[in-house]
Write an enzyme that holds these catalytic residues in place. Structure first.
Site, PDB file in Angstrom:
ATOM      1  CE1 TYR A   1      22.151  39.254   2.702  1.00  0.00           C
ATOM      2  CE2 TYR A   1      22.764  37.858   4.555  1.00  0.00           C
ATOM      3  CZ  TYR A   1      21.920  38.786   3.983  1.00  0.00           C
ATOM      4  OH  TYR A   1      20.845  39.236   4.677  1.00  0.00           O
TER       5      TYR A   1
ATOM      6  CG  ASP B   1      24.590  26.017   2.916  1.00  0.00           C
ATOM      7  OD1 ASP B   1      24.954  27.178   2.623  1.00  0.00           O
ATOM      8  OD2 ASP B   1      24.433  25.647   4.114  1.00  0.00           O
TER       9      ASP B   1
ATOM     10  CE  LYS C   1      21.334  29.672   4.770  1.00  0.00           C
ATOM     11  NZ  LYS C   1      22.383  30.629   5.006  1.00  0.00           N
TER      12      LYS C   1
ATOM     13  CG  ASN D   1      35.390  45.087   4.726  1.00  0.00           C
ATOM     14  OD1 ASN D   1      34.908  45.737   3.795  1.00  0.00           O
ATOM     15  ND2 ASN D   1      35.088  43.826   4.919  1.00  0.00           N
TER      16      ASN D   1
ATOM     17  N   GLY E   1      53.686  65.503  10.075  1.00  0.00           N
ATOM     18  CA  GLY E   1      54.317  66.596  10.815  1.00  0.00           C
ATOM     19  C   GLY E   1      54.085  67.904  10.094  1.00  0.00           C
TER      20      GLY E   1
ATOM     21  CB  CYS F   1      49.152  72.537   8.493  1.00  0.00           C
ATOM     22  SG  CYS F   1      49.639  74.082   7.735  1.00  0.00           S
TER      23      CYS F   1
ATOM     24  NE  ARG G   1      56.996  76.371  11.253  1.00  0.00           N
ATOM     25  CZ  ARG G   1      56.092  77.138  10.662  1.00  0.00           C
ATOM     26  NH1 ARG G   1      55.290  77.883  11.389  1.00  0.00           N
ATOM     27  NH2 ARG G   1      55.977  77.156   9.358  1.00  0.00           N
TER      28      ARG G   1
HETATM   29  N1  LIG Z   1      27.838  39.299   3.348  1.00  0.00           N
HETATM   30  C1  LIG Z   1      28.619  40.105   2.678  1.00  0.00           C
HETATM   31  O1  LIG Z   1      28.209  41.159   2.220  1.00  0.00           O
HETATM   32  C2  LIG Z   1      30.051  39.729   2.423  1.00  0.00           C
HETATM   33  C3  LIG Z   1      30.798  40.502   1.538  1.00  0.00           C
HETATM   34  C4  LIG Z   1      32.119  40.160   1.277  1.00  0.00           C
HETATM   35  C5  LIG Z   1      32.679  39.056   1.908  1.00  0.00           C
HETATM   36  N2  LIG Z   1      31.938  38.336   2.791  1.00  0.00           N
HETATM   37  C6  LIG Z   1      32.579  37.162   3.409  1.00  0.00           C
HETATM   38  O2  LIG Z   1      32.126  36.007   2.719  1.00  0.00           O
HETATM   39  C7  LIG Z   1      31.994  34.909   3.621  1.00  0.00           C
HETATM   40  C8  LIG Z   1      30.576  34.409   3.607  1.00  0.00           C
HETATM   41  O3  LIG Z   1      29.728  35.446   4.072  1.00  0.00           O
HETATM   42  P1  LIG Z   1      28.166  35.331   4.002  1.00  0.00           P
HETATM   43  O4  LIG Z   1      27.616  36.626   4.475  1.00  0.00           O
HETATM   44  O5  LIG Z   1      27.764  34.819   2.662  1.00  0.00           O
HETATM   45  O6  LIG Z   1      27.908  34.184   5.118  1.00  0.00           O
HETATM   46  P2  LIG Z   1      26.558  33.441   5.484  1.00  0.00           P
HETATM   47  O7  LIG Z   1      26.627  33.114   6.916  1.00  0.00           O
HETATM   48  O8  LIG Z   1      25.381  34.191   4.943  1.00  0.00           O
HETATM   49  O9  LIG Z   1      26.660  32.092   4.640  1.00  0.00           O
HETATM   50  C9  LIG Z   1      27.575  31.087   4.909  1.00  0.00           C
HETATM   51  C10 LIG Z   1      26.957  29.768   4.449  1.00  0.00           C
HETATM   52  O10 LIG Z   1      27.935  28.753   4.552  1.00  0.00           O
HETATM   53  C11 LIG Z   1      27.271  27.571   4.908  1.00  0.00           C
HETATM   54  N3  LIG Z   1      28.257  26.588   5.389  1.00  0.00           N
HETATM   55  C12 LIG Z   1      28.914  26.551   6.567  1.00  0.00           C
HETATM   56  N4  LIG Z   1      29.726  25.472   6.615  1.00  0.00           N
HETATM   57  C13 LIG Z   1      29.590  24.827   5.442  1.00  0.00           C
HETATM   58  C14 LIG Z   1      30.171  23.664   4.885  1.00  0.00           C
HETATM   59  N5  LIG Z   1      31.075  22.924   5.588  1.00  0.00           N
HETATM   60  N6  LIG Z   1      29.807  23.297   3.656  1.00  0.00           N
HETATM   61  C15 LIG Z   1      28.929  24.017   2.951  1.00  0.00           C
HETATM   62  N7  LIG Z   1      28.332  25.124   3.428  1.00  0.00           N
HETATM   63  C16 LIG Z   1      28.660  25.545   4.648  1.00  0.00           C
HETATM   64  C17 LIG Z   1      26.253  28.022   5.941  1.00  0.00           C
HETATM   65  O11 LIG Z   1      25.219  27.083   6.123  1.00  0.00           O
HETATM   66  C18 LIG Z   1      25.759  29.317   5.285  1.00  0.00           C
HETATM   67  O12 LIG Z   1      24.658  29.103   4.441  1.00  0.00           O
HETATM   68  C19 LIG Z   1      32.454  35.429   4.981  1.00  0.00           C
HETATM   69  O13 LIG Z   1      33.828  35.163   5.118  1.00  0.00           O
HETATM   70  C20 LIG Z   1      32.234  36.924   4.868  1.00  0.00           C
HETATM   71  O14 LIG Z   1      33.075  37.639   5.743  1.00  0.00           O
HETATM   72  C21 LIG Z   1      30.644  38.637   3.049  1.00  0.00           C
END
Ligand SMILES: NC(=O)c1ccc[n+]([C@@H]2O[C@H](COP(=O)([O-])OP(=O)(O)OC[C@H]3O[C@@H](n4cnc5c(N)ncnc54)[C@H](O)[C@@H]3O)[C@@H](O)[C@H]2O)c1
Length: 431
Positions: free
Chosen positions: A10, A30, A35, A210, A261, A264, A327
């Site tokens: 994402y 990736d 992907k 969060n 405190g 209220c 109080r």
């Molecule tokens: N999804 C959200 O809305 C959102 C928002 C803010 C922060 N985050 C944070 O961002 C981070 C990523 O979240 P996401 O939802 O995109 O995760 P996701 O699981 O959708 O994507 C992670 C990607 O990393 C790849 N990956 C894993 N190991 C790898 C490597 N060694 N080399 C290259 N690629 C690798 C996986 O194949 C996967 O495609 C997390 O820490 C999450 O908490 C997510």
């Protein structure tokens, strides 16, 4: 800039598309070749409004490529963004193995390429992770210069492109000017304030945001449950609550410090909880408030006692500065706890001293702290000089002045964010 993005989930896919639109050249990386293929052909690996179009635009313009080779990506870029997953472990903890693995791989590539590189950690990670990542990178890079920054991502799935283009602000956690300059260049053109802070602050900000969102949702739900039971539409209630931007949706009541405190908050929370019990409604968040509040007082009492101090001075007794209202004052509760465990407590509070305590206030003091008048003093210099530990509960100009006379080595417990001279050994409650 030439930017490598590790992890095309994402965050990575949206980041790749949005940065390409801003004119940068992106190399997506990736471990999942599918992907990589999707992104390289201008198709989104996730369902996200507008992302397909943006990726296709970037690919057609020659600004988006992908690879599964870390080495190639690092060689062809000046900066790497890490956005791999940080999932939960079975015990609820954070799995940082993907982040650390990518750092190791980037570092190894840098050892070979021997060109300075900036790494930007975008995955959500607990305070201290950026420092560990830098160590892993440096160890693996074998002398090649590497700079690091933590740059939390605040996008929401479903509106992530809009969120990327119009963030509330950009936070960058770094102590490295090279990394700071590089991240500023990455986001050049995004019209939002830029905050440069220590990496641990930036890491904590993301978790705090969060947790706050989760808290707000749960709070609104519990209020909704209580409201409905009382024949009230909870949506009407919350719609009005959010319109008060002075006290409700505002910085008010959002500074760490002392317990709540006064006449209220404790009473009204108690009435709501009584209502919930009577109606057999479960509102665990609201029910946790009094306990959490008591814990805050206990934490301070425990810390004072842990110093071994017995003569303790408390500056400020009323529940807030400028009032004589005792109080449910957390300072009264703190004094009681300290006395109960053998401390000789002395108090300075001009408002309480000068007030002729009457009515409910007097009743409360008579009941909870009948000997309060013996503890109050109007000889502040002796009070400060004799103290083995001091607790400041109100940010009063007189207290600030008095603290200049604190003997060296005497711990001052600050629960209200008071400014003190450099020689004072300050122990903040959250700082
Ligand atoms: N999804 C959200 O809305 C959102 C928002 C803010 C922060 N985050 C944070 O961002 C981070 C990523 O979240 P996401 O939802 O995109 O995760 P996701 O699981 O959708 O994507 C992670 C990607 O990393 C790849 N990956 C894993 N190991 C790898 C490597 N060694 N080399 C290259 N690629 C690798 C996986 O194949 C996967 O495609 C997390 O820490 C999450 O908490 C997510």
């Amino acid at each position: 800039m030439n930017i490598a993005v590790f992890g095309l989930g994402y965050v990575g896919a949206v980041t790749t598309a949005c940065l390409a639109q801003r004119g940068h050249h992106l190399i997506g990386v990736d471990v999942n070749p599918l992907k990589c293929e999707l992104v390289a052909s201008g198709r989104s690996p996730i369902i996200e409004h507008g992302l397909d179009d943006l990726l296709l635009e970037g690919v057609k313009a020659g600004r988006i490529r992908t690879t599964t080779s870390v080495h190639d990506a690092v060689r062809e870029s000046d900066l790497s963004i890490i956005s791999v997953g940080t999932p939960s472990l079975p015990n609820g903890g954070l799995d940082l193995s993907y982040v650390y693995r990518v750092c190791q791989q980037i570092g190894e590539a840098l050892a070979d390429i021997r060109r300075p590189h900036v790494v930007v950690l975008r995955s959500t990670a607990l305070p201290g992770t950026t420092e560990t990542c830098l160590q892993i990178l440096k160890d693996a890079a074998q002398g090649t210069e590497v700079s690091i920054a933590f740059n939390p991502e605040f996008l929401r799935e479903g509106s992530s492109i809009k969120d990327f283009d119009a963030p509330a602000y950009t936070v960058i956690g770094t102590e490295d000017p090279v990394a700071e300059a590089a991240v500023r260049a990455v986001y050049a053109g995004i019209d939002a304030p830029f905050h440069v802070v220590a990496p641990r602050v930036a890491e904590m900000v993301k978790y705090t945001a969060n947790a706050f969102h989760a808290l707000k949702i749960t709070f609104a739900n519990e209020i909704g449950v209580l409201a409905k039971q009382m024949g009230v539409d909870g949506r009407d209630v919350m719609a009005l609550i959010v319109q008060d931007t002075k006290l409700n949706v505002s910085p008010a009541y959002l500074r760490p410090g002392f317990a709540y405190g006064g006449s209220c908050l404790p009473k009204d929370v108690s009435a709501l909880l009584h209502l919930a019990r009577r109606e057999e409604l479960s509102v665990p968040l609201l029910a946790s408030l009094p306990q959490s509040n008591r814990d805050q007082i206990e934490r301070i009492a425990t810390q004072v006692l842990a110093t071994g101090a017995r003569r303790v001075t408390v500056l400020g007794l009323a529940f807030k500065a400028g009032t004589d209202d005792l109080r449910e004052s957390p300072a009264v509760e703190l004094v009681e706890r300290l006395i109960g465990r053998g401390c000789d407590v002395r108090i300075l509070d001009r408002a309480v001293q000068s007030a002729t305590l009457v009515g409910a206030n007097k009743e409360y003091v008579d009941r909870r702290l009948p000997h309060v008048s013996c503890l109050l003093t109007d000889d502040p210099e002796t009070l400060i000089h004799d103290a083995e530990a001091i607790v400041v509960t109100q940010n009063q100009p007189e207290f600030v002045k008095l603290l200049a006379g604190v003997r060296e080595g005497v711990p001052v417990f600050d629960v209200c964010g008071v400014a003190v001279p450099a020689h004072v050994q300050l122990r903040g409650v959250a700082w």
